[in-house]
Structures are given as structure tokens and as C-alpha cells.
Motif scaffolding. Structure first.
Motif, PDB file in Angstrom:
ATOM      1  N   ILE A  97      -2.488  13.021   0.186  1.00 47.19           N
ATOM      2  CA  ILE A  97      -2.420  11.819  -0.355  1.00 47.19           C
ATOM      3  C   ILE A  97      -2.602  11.198   1.060  1.00 47.19           C
ATOM      4  N   ASP A  98      -2.059  11.183   2.007  1.00 49.72           N
ATOM      5  CA  ASP A  98      -2.585  10.732   3.210  1.00 49.72           C
ATOM      6  C   ASP A  98      -4.012  10.555   3.408  1.00 49.72           C
ATOM      7  N   PHE A 117       1.835   6.577  -6.937  1.00 50.14           N
ATOM      8  CA  PHE A 117       0.502   7.536  -7.282  1.00 50.14           C
ATOM      9  C   PHE A 117       0.657   8.964  -7.200  1.00 50.14           C
ATOM     10  N   VAL A 118       2.085   9.182  -5.948  1.00 50.62           N
ATOM     11  CA  VAL A 118       2.321  10.636  -6.305  1.00 50.62           C
ATOM     12  C   VAL A 118       3.102  10.798  -7.088  1.00 50.62           C
ATOM     13  N   LYS A 163      -2.960   6.226   6.424  1.00 49.18           N
ATOM     14  CA  LYS A 163      -1.362   4.877   5.863  1.00 49.18           C
ATOM     15  C   LYS A 163      -2.040   4.294   6.613  1.00 49.18           C
ATOM     16  N   ILE A 206      -5.756   7.946   1.117  1.00 49.64           N
ATOM     17  CA  ILE A 206      -5.207   6.782   1.113  1.00 49.64           C
ATOM     18  C   ILE A 206      -4.699   7.125   2.993  1.00 49.64           C
ATOM     19  N   LYS A 235       1.065   4.590  -2.503  1.00 48.78           N
ATOM     20  CA  LYS A 235       0.931   5.442  -2.767  1.00 48.78           C
ATOM     21  C   LYS A 235       1.724   6.157  -2.662  1.00 48.78           C
ATOM     22  N   THR A 236       3.631   5.897  -2.789  1.00 43.70           N
ATOM     23  CA  THR A 236       4.402   7.153  -3.669  1.00 43.70           C
ATOM     24  C   THR A 236       4.551   6.837  -5.123  1.00 43.70           C
ATOM     25  N   GLN A 293       0.596  -1.329  -0.376  1.00 40.58           N
ATOM     26  CA  GLN A 293       0.078   0.035  -0.188  1.00 40.58           C
ATOM     27  C   GLN A 293       1.083   0.968   0.160  1.00 40.58           C
ATOM     28  N   ARG A 294       1.811   1.275   0.997  1.00 40.64           N
ATOM     29  CA  ARG A 294       2.836   2.403   1.139  1.00 40.64           C
ATOM     30  C   ARG A 294       3.382   2.949  -0.406  1.00 40.64           C
ATOM     31  N   GLU A 307       0.976  15.822  -3.375  1.00 36.46           N
ATOM     32  CA  GLU A 307       1.391  14.797  -2.212  1.00 36.46           C
ATOM     33  C   GLU A 307       0.982  15.348  -0.998  1.00 36.46           C
TER      34      GLU A 307
END
Lengths: 210, 179
Positions: free
Chosen positions: B39-40, B28-29, B45, B43, B25-26, B21-22, B36
Motif C-alpha cells: 500500500i505504501d 483500501f487495505v 506516505k 499511495i 489507505k486503511t 489520505q491515511r 497491506e
């Protein structure tokens, strides 16, 4: 860094679009009515004369007329379709068939549910856990999905389905229980075979053999 | 892509690992850099993302019963619900009013629809294969997401053929997918 907050978007309850796109949807009339009832401010901002005039300004009049005409046609079609579907729903009935497997054991077969937008797999699962038996979704002779539940639970199943339909606002749909004895089935088969030989090889209507 | 898409196209659902998942996220960003700061929120944390694998190698990622983004080959694409919430984070193009009807039935967008009076293209050049959100003349919210088949400079200069391949639009199978 400044926080960016999510923008709240209001969605139409009928066609699920943001209301400004309702006019391109297939249920414009109902959308409009719904919006007026549920969010007056937005309704005024979208459907005021001024806004409508603005919206049409950049296209030539003929083109605009053509597009709106086509849309109207489509919307009318959609409405007719909805109406038909409702009629079909009301006219159709759910059949719960009890089939004898041997002297003391039965399975029930529930058919006719497919028009109601019910997730058959899920319903089978609920039956399975509710009655603590096996339940599965199979295709019958007419290529339609039906649920087969092991054990004679037709009364309970009937009550459950009636409740389910009531929640959907379809009180008038009939739920019919039928009995299918082994002897009967054989007789039916024999009759079909007789009919087949009489008509000279035209295939009989598909028999349920289960 | 989602014109005909129903529950039957869903093959499997599974929870994904938090490390995956991490990574998601990266990635996607890195595709949409303006995301940026938010993003939190998209999605969180601690959330558990669910990977839904579908027909034609489409993968959906859903969080809290709502599909947030989907993946086709290596590209991550947000769903329209996310675009509506964070409209400023994605590159945008605008079509004229005459095109709305066709876009909402899933047509690819031809260049003239992007260059005419009611339409808008960004000032700076967007390269080929960028995913863009599609807006419409006189409307506030996005109505589709597409992939550029030409750079925006080319769209302006050539002004013929398909400019944007439509991926996801209001009222398509993914939009109507409920769980």
C-alpha cells in the motif's frame, strides 16, 4: 515480510492496451506494426504461429470465424472513420474574426478549432495570460465552441495557432483572418431582413450578434 | 460505469488532507487485505492525493497525475493500471476467449462465460458484492474490474444470468482519461 515489487506492464503505443489485447482493439493492424517496431520479443511471443494456434484451440471453428469476421468489419469501419476525420481536419479551416466593438476597440473570435481536439478552455486561458486580456469560451450560433479574446490580437493569435497546429503535424490547415466592421454587420442584418420579407417568413440563417 | 466518461464529467479537483489520505489507505487495505505490504508503494506516505469529483457521485483519487483508485458510494476500487502492477493482490476470475470481445465493449459478464472450459473461478467461495479483477483465457493481464452479483458458488451452481457487473475495463472512459 517480503517486498512485492510492482509488475512492469508494457502498453501498446497505439491503442494503450496491453499488447495481448490489441487484437480486440479497433486499430489492430497499426498496433501490430507498432509492436513489431518497438518490442520485437513481445511481438514474436504474441504473433508466432504457435501462439495463434493455441489461442484459437478452445473455441469451435465457426464461432472463431464469426468473431474474427465481426472484428474485421469493425476495424475496417474504424480505419475509415480515422481517414475521414483526417480529411475533415485537413479540409477545415480556422477562422479568426476581428470584430469592432466601438471605434477603437476590438474583440477577436476564433472558431473552427473544435475538430482538432484542442482543449478550448485551456487555450482561452493561455491567450488570456499571454496577451494579458480577457478570453473566454462561448457557444456561437451553430452551437460550436469558440474563443473570444478581448483586444485586437489577431496577428499574434494567428501565429500562435499556426504553431500549435504545426506541433500536431497539421501544416496545411488554413488559418484565415477576417474583419468584421460594425457597418458591415448592420448591412448583413438588413440584407437578411430583406431576404426574410421576400421569402415570406422563413427564418433566416442565424446571425452572429456579438 | 465509465462507458461514457469524458473530461466533461469531471466537476472539481482538490487536494485532500493527509489525515484523510491515511484514512483512505486503511480503508483500501481493509477492502483488499492482500494489499497491506504494497500500500505504501501505491499511495506513498508523503504523496499528495488529488480528489476528482465526477458525475454520478464517482470520485477519483489520483496521485502524480495518475488515477490510482476510485470510489463509488462506499466502495474503493483500484484502476486497471494498479491491478496490472500488483496482480496478485486482488481476487481474480477468468473468462473464456469468446467473452473477451464483449467485456472490452463494456458488457456485464454472464455466468456461462465464467464457468466454461476456458474460464476459471477461484476455489474458495467469494461472497456477493466482492470486487474482482477479470482475466481472460490465454492472456496474462487483467482486462476488467467487476462486482460480483452472485457469490461464486452460486455462479457455479445456477450458471445463468449476469454474474459480474462490469465496472471498469480496458478502453473505457476512465482508462482513456488523460490529464
Amino acid at each position: 515480510m517480503s517486498e512485492i515489487l510492482p509488475k512492469e506492464v508494457f502498453y501498446c503505443g497505439v491503442c494503450t492496451f496491453p499488447p495481448e489485447y490489441c487484437e480486440f482493439g479497433l486499430s489492430f493492424k497499426r498496433c501490430k506494426q507498432w509492436l513489431q517496431e518497438n518490442n520485437e520479443a513481445l511481438f514474436d511471443s504474441i504473433y508466432s504461429d504457435e501462439a495463434l494456434a493455441n489461442a484459437t484451440s478452445t473455441l469451435s471453428v465457426e464461432k472463431q470465424a464469426k468473431i474474427s469476421k465481426e472484428l474485421e468489419k469493425k476495424q475496417a469501419k474504424e480505419e475509415a472513420k480515422l481517414e475521414r476525420e483526417l480529411q475533415m481536419k485537413l479540409a477545415s479551416k480556422v477562422i479568426i474574426k476581428r470584430i469592432e466593438r466601438n471605434k477603437r476597440k476590438h474583440v477577436i473570435e476564433i472558431s473552427g478549432l473544435e475538430v482538432f481536439n484542442i482543449d478550448m478552455k485551456k487555450l482561452a486561458k493561455t491567450f488570456a495570460s499571454k496577451f494579458a486580456t480577457g478570453a473566454s469560451v462561448t457557444k456561437n450560433a451553430e452551437k460550436k465552441d469558440e474563443i473570444v479574446v478581448q483586444g485586437d490580437v489577431s496577428d499574434e493569435a494567428k501565429a500562435y495557432i499556426e504553431k500549435l497546429l504545426e506541433e500536431k503535424g497539421l501544416n496545411e490547415v488554413q488559418v484565415v483572418q477576417e474583419d468584421d466592421k460594425k457597418g458591415k454587420k448592420k448591412a448583413a442584418l438588413a440584407a437578411a431582413a430583406a431576404a426574410l420579407s421576400a421569402t415570406g417568413g422563413v427564418p433566416p440563417p442565424a446571425q452572429k450578434t456579438r | 460505469m465509465f462507458k461514457k466518461f469524458t473530461k466533461e464529467d469531471v466537476h472539481s479537483r482538490s487536494n485532500i488532507k493527509s489525515s484523510v489520505q491515511r484514512g483512505l489507505k486503511t480503508k483500501f487495505v481493509s477492502q483488499f487485505e492482500k494489499l497491506e505490504p504494497v500500500i505504501d508503494d501505491i499511495i506513498p506516505k508523503k504523496s499528495q492525493a488529488i480528489l476528482i469529483k465526477c458525475e454520478d457521485r464517482i470520485q477519483l483519487y489520483s496521485i502524480d497525475e495518475e488515477v490510482v483508485l476510485f470510489q463509488h458510494f462506499d466502495d474503493l476500487i483500484p484502476t486497471l493500471k494498479v491491478v496490472h502492477k500488483y496482480p496478485d493482490c486482488f481476487p481474480r476470475v477468468q473468462v473464456d476467449r469468446g467473452a473477451i470481445k464483449f467485456v472490452l465493449s463494456g458488457a456485464n459478464i454472464m455466468c456461462p462465460g465464467l464457468t466454461s472450459a476456458g474460464a476459471k473461478l477461484p476455489e474458495e467461495n467469494l461472497p456477493v458484492d466482492t470486487y474482482v479483477t477479470v482475466y481472460a483465457e490465454g492472456k496474462e493481464n487483467a482486462l476488467a474490474i467487476g462486482k460480483l452479483l452472485m457469490s461464486t458458488d452460486d455462479i457455479k451452481s445456477i450458471n445463468k444470468n449476469i454474474g459480474v457487473e462490469l465496472v471498469h475495463y480496458l478502453g473505457d472512459g476512465l482508462w482513456n482519461l488523460t490529464e
